[in-house]
Each structure stands twice: as C-alpha cells, then as structure tokens.
Enzyme design. Structure first.
Site, PDB file in Angstrom:
ATOM      1  N   CYS A 121       0.834  -1.207   0.000  1.00  0.00           N
ATOM      2  CA  CYS A 121       0.000   0.000   0.000  1.00  0.00           C
ATOM      3  C   CYS A 121       0.871   1.261   0.000  1.00  0.00           C
ATOM      4  CB  CYS A 121      -0.924   0.000   1.221  1.00  0.00           C
ATOM      5  SG  CYS A 121      -1.948   1.476   1.283  1.00  0.00           S
ATOM      6  N   GLY A 227      -2.666  -7.274 -10.887  1.00  0.00           N
ATOM      7  CA  GLY A 227      -2.496  -6.046 -11.665  1.00  0.00           C
ATOM      8  C   GLY A 227      -3.240  -6.126 -12.980  1.00  0.00           C
TER       9      GLY A 227
HETATM   10  C1  FMN Z   1     -10.853  -0.090  -3.026  1.00  0.00           C
HETATM   11  C2  FMN Z   1      -9.504  -0.755  -2.951  1.00  0.00           C
HETATM   12  C3  FMN Z   1      -8.988  -1.120  -1.711  1.00  0.00           C
HETATM   13  C4  FMN Z   1      -7.754  -1.774  -1.629  1.00  0.00           C
HETATM   14  N1  FMN Z   1      -7.302  -2.193  -0.398  1.00  0.00           N
HETATM   15  C5  FMN Z   1      -6.160  -2.958  -0.321  1.00  0.00           C
HETATM   16  C6  FMN Z   1      -5.751  -3.562   0.897  1.00  0.00           C
HETATM   17  O1  FMN Z   1      -6.425  -3.468   1.931  1.00  0.00           O
HETATM   18  N2  FMN Z   1      -4.600  -4.296   0.899  1.00  0.00           N
HETATM   19  C7  FMN Z   1      -3.831  -4.461  -0.237  1.00  0.00           C
HETATM   20  O2  FMN Z   1      -2.800  -5.138  -0.185  1.00  0.00           O
HETATM   21  N3  FMN Z   1      -4.220  -3.920  -1.404  1.00  0.00           N
HETATM   22  C8  FMN Z   1      -5.361  -3.201  -1.481  1.00  0.00           C
HETATM   23  N4  FMN Z   1      -5.797  -2.716  -2.692  1.00  0.00           N
HETATM   24  C9  FMN Z   1      -4.994  -3.015  -3.906  1.00  0.00           C
HETATM   25  C10 FMN Z   1      -5.509  -4.260  -4.600  1.00  0.00           C
HETATM   26  O3  FMN Z   1      -5.434  -5.394  -3.749  1.00  0.00           O
HETATM   27  C11 FMN Z   1      -4.705  -4.529  -5.883  1.00  0.00           C
HETATM   28  O4  FMN Z   1      -3.353  -4.748  -5.547  1.00  0.00           O
HETATM   29  C12 FMN Z   1      -4.761  -3.372  -6.865  1.00  0.00           C
HETATM   30  O5  FMN Z   1      -6.055  -2.831  -6.961  1.00  0.00           O
HETATM   31  C13 FMN Z   1      -4.307  -3.824  -8.250  1.00  0.00           C
HETATM   32  O6  FMN Z   1      -5.129  -4.853  -8.730  1.00  0.00           O
HETATM   33  P1  FMN Z   1      -6.162  -4.598  -9.942  1.00  0.00           P
HETATM   34  O7  FMN Z   1      -5.354  -3.998 -11.045  1.00  0.00           O
HETATM   35  O8  FMN Z   1      -6.743  -5.932 -10.234  1.00  0.00           O
HETATM   36  O9  FMN Z   1      -7.180  -3.601  -9.448  1.00  0.00           O
HETATM   37  C14 FMN Z   1      -7.008  -2.045  -2.806  1.00  0.00           C
HETATM   38  C15 FMN Z   1      -7.529  -1.663  -4.050  1.00  0.00           C
HETATM   39  C16 FMN Z   1      -8.763  -1.038  -4.127  1.00  0.00           C
HETATM   40  C17 FMN Z   1      -9.300  -0.674  -5.487  1.00  0.00           C
END
Ligand code: FMN
Length: 413
Positions: A121, A227
C-alpha cells in the site's frame, strides 16, 4: 524453507479475490466464492486495531465477529462466515512491528486459513507509520515481521503465512528483495506488478516476470500475480504465456465492479446487484459499505447510479433493486461492467468473451516488453521524475485534484 504442509490451504494456480479495504467485506467475498473464486483475502486490518478486538460468535447469522468497542458502541471490525469461507479465507494485516503483527494475527488465526502481510500500500496513511509499501524500503524489518509470523503463528497453528508486494524500480533490486522474502518461510508471495509510484490506471509491468516467477517457485514458494487481471480466462492466458500452470492470479478492481467475474460466464450487473443486495442484507452489512459497493457495480451511465447515490436506507435501496429487476429499458444495467485501467465498458456476454480474447495481444506485449502506449517507461518519458517525485507531489498536494476526483475504485493501494 517454506512451512507449507499438505493439509494447509494452497495457493497454486488459484484465482483469488484481492484484499480491498471497503470492497473486500463479507458480502463481496461470499459473492466471489459463490461465483468461482478459489481463495478470498480480507481487507487489510491494521495490527493495533486488530489487537483490540473481541471474538464474538454471532448465532443469529452464524458468523464469527471481531468486535471493537468504539465511543458510540461496539463495531464489527471483521466478520467471517465459516460455512462458506472455511478453507478459503486469508486475513491480511498491516504492520510495521514484528511483535504487534504476531499479537494481531493470533487474534484471528483460528478462524482464518492464512495470514498475509500488506507490503504494497503506497498511501500515506499506511506508509507514514512504516507499513504497506514503506516496508519495501526496510527489507530487514519486512523479513523480521514475516519470520516472526512464520515461527510464532504459522508453525504452531499449521497455517501458511504470505505477503503481497509491489515491484521495486529495477529487476535486480526486485530479485534481491524476493530472495530475502522467500527465505523467511512464507508459503506464498503475491506480486502486484506495479511499482510504488504507479497508479491502478497504469498498465502493470510484466517483463520482470519471466525471471521472477521461477525464482520464487524454485524456493518452494507459490506465486500469485496481480495487476489489471480481469477474468478467469486472463489467468489461463497468463499461465499459457509463461508456460506455467502453477501461477495464481488475483483480481481487485474487476471483481469490485462485478464479483461474478470469477466465473466462466459472469452475470450481468442487474443480476449481480440483486444478489449483492440480498447477501448484504442477510449478513447485516453496514449501509454505507453496501452503498459504496453498489456504486462500484452500477455503471455510471445507468439511471440507477444517481438513484442509488441518493438512497439512504436498505429499504430505499431495495425499492430501486426491485425496479432494476423489472427494468427492460436501461441500456447499461443488463450488461457486464468491465474495467480495463481507466476505461469502463458495458459489455454483453458475447462482447465480454471477445474483449477477453483481444486482451491476449495486450498480455503478450506486456510479457515481452513490446508495450509502449500506456506503460511505465512511457510514463517516465512523459514525466521523467514520475517515480519518487510522484509521491512528493502527492505530499505537496499538486496531484490532489486527480486523487480526490478519481473514482472511488481507482485508489492506488
Ligand atoms: C478499493 C480498494 C482497496 C484496496 N485495499 C487494499 C488492501 O487493503 N490491501 C492491499 O494489499 N491492497 C489493497 N488494494 C490493492 C488491490 O489489492 C490490488 O493490488 C490493486 O487494486 C491492483 O489490482 P487490480 O489492477 O486488479 O485492481 C485495494 C484496491 C482497491 C481498489
């Protein structure tokens, strides 16, 4: 060496729901599981908060609740429904302290199937206290947290420990970090294939993966890729590209927009919101949380988006959901909402399959570094100091407009 044992949950080749604050609460996790997710992650739970919870068996809805005492009364910090989540639930914690991490993990370990450490994060609320992506700059601390979790939580309770990282700014540093992390005894490493300064609307970086994936697997640690993956067929194609069916995949924003996307045949949004509403009501989700999820799931162009945004109770929401179920006119709600980086599309089931087919070309380019359009190198050329100074600029507020106006679901975490 990894502490992986045969009777533990295993992550090999699995398609998983990502940890998501707000969007990874029980209703969304149950929907993901009912539509084919193999494993689900909890939202990040910060160690200091988790330490304060009391475990309560909720006999009314058959959940296990972890409750904190707040000034205005008790609050459920984390709720699990063992009947459907048992064997499939990974609890993610946020920590920058090896002892607090253990104390927090021990609070939930009997009710979850593994513990994951958030090392990805990049948001100031996480990094200012040394948690999340800040741990990528303090690898010794990161590894001491993992080692402590493995020795004092994982081994005694026969549960796997894992962690989720982002890529570092070059392959060599990423490889060094991966080596250190894999020697802590973790069972799985999830890689969010973006660097710390990158946002979710940027194409992930895949050209490190041909080296990193076998490096991780050779240590007896499984690997999950995250991702901009959008479906089960994306995972299948990723495995095909790297000729490796042991790679797992993790979906975040695509599953936030439509939690049925784990299935070979995802549902259209009208059906998805109806099911979400039923589950959220059944499991006593807080209204604000359900509304947030609904607004992620209803296409912005649908007339129902504004209606849900204006609703204030589950009853009002229920009236709108009933109208949706009877609707024949709305052009957007009867399609599948697909999010591909910054683009939102409403697709019929046939168009969804076609879109996934077309994505194979993009994925191929990502894996072979032929991509130039929306890639990180391109971002650097346009904005040579994009990487670290992006964070600096955020601090100074120069990108505040972009951040605050970004859709709720484009948070870079
Ligand atoms: C609303 C939201 C909340 C998230 N909260 C976390 C979290 O609590 N812990 C974490 O490791 N990543 C968190 N992420 C990141 C996602 O787990 C992920 O790594 C990121 O969105 C990329 O994946 P994607 O391209 O499929 O969206 C969050 C993402 C979003 C959109």
């Amino acid at each position: 060496m990894s502490i992986f044992r045969a009777n533990m949950v295993n992550y090999i080749g699995k398609l998983c729901l990502a940890p998501m604050v707000r969007s990874g609460e029980l209703p969304n996790r149950l929907m993901a599981l009912r539509h084919g997710a193999d494993l689900v992650w909890s939202p990040e739970l910060v160690d200091k908060k988790l330490i304060q919870v009391t475990r309560v068996v909720n006999n009314t809805i058959n959940t296990i609740d972890f409750v904190t005492q707040e000034p205005h009364g008790p609050k459920v910090a984390f709720r699990t429904y063992p009947k459907e989540e048992k064997g499939k639930l990974i609890c993610q914690i946020g920590s920058s302290d090896p002892d607090l991490a253990v104390e927090a993990a021990l609070k939930v370990i009997e009710d979850v199937d593994g513990v994951d450490l958030n090392c990805g994060c990049p948001k100031p609320f996480s990094t200012h206290s040394g948690m999340g992506a800040a741990l990528l700059s303090t690898p010794d601390l990161l590894c001491s947290i993992l080692t402590n979790l493995v020795e004092k939580v994982g081994k005694p309770h026969n549960k796997p420990i894992s962690c989720k990282i982002r890529l570092l700014n070059n392959l060599e540093d990423t490889r060094d970090l991966v080596d250190k992390i894999c020697s802590t005894g973790i069972a799985n490493l999830t890689i969010h294939c973006r660097q710390r300064g990158m946002r979710n609307r940027q194409e992930p970086i895949w050209h490190y993966l041909a080296e990193i994936i076998p490096q991780i697997q050779s240590k007896g640690v499984s690997v999950i890729i995250n991702g901009n993956l959008q479906s089960r067929s994306d995972l299948a194609y990723l495995q095909e590209l790297f000729n490796n069916d042991q790679i797992g995949g993790m979906l975040a924003e695509s599953a936030e927009a439509n939690p049925t996307v784990f299935s070979e045949q995802p549902w259209t949004q009208d059906k998805a919101v109806e099911e979400f509403y039923t589950i959220a009501k059944e499991f006593g989700d807080i209204y604000a949380g359900s509304k947030f999820m609904m607004l992620n799931m209803i296409p912005g162009k649908s007339q129902y988006y504004r209606r849900i945004a204006q609703s204030r109770t589950f009853e009002e929401m229920g009236v709108i959901i009933k109208e949706i179920s009877e609707d024949k006119e709305d052009k957007f709600i009867h399609k599948i909402l697909n999010k591909d980086l910054q683009k939102q599309r409403c697709l019929t089931q046939e168009e969804f399959v076609e879109h996934m087919e077309k994505r194979k070309t993009v994925m191929e380019q990502l894996a072979t570094k032929k991509h130039t359009v929306n890639d990180h190198e391109g971002e650097k050329r346009r904005n040579p100091d994009s990487n670290n100074s992006h964070i600096e600029k955020n601090k100074k507020g120069r990108f505040n407009d972009t951040n605050e106006n970004a859709s709720v679901s484009s948070v870079a975490v």
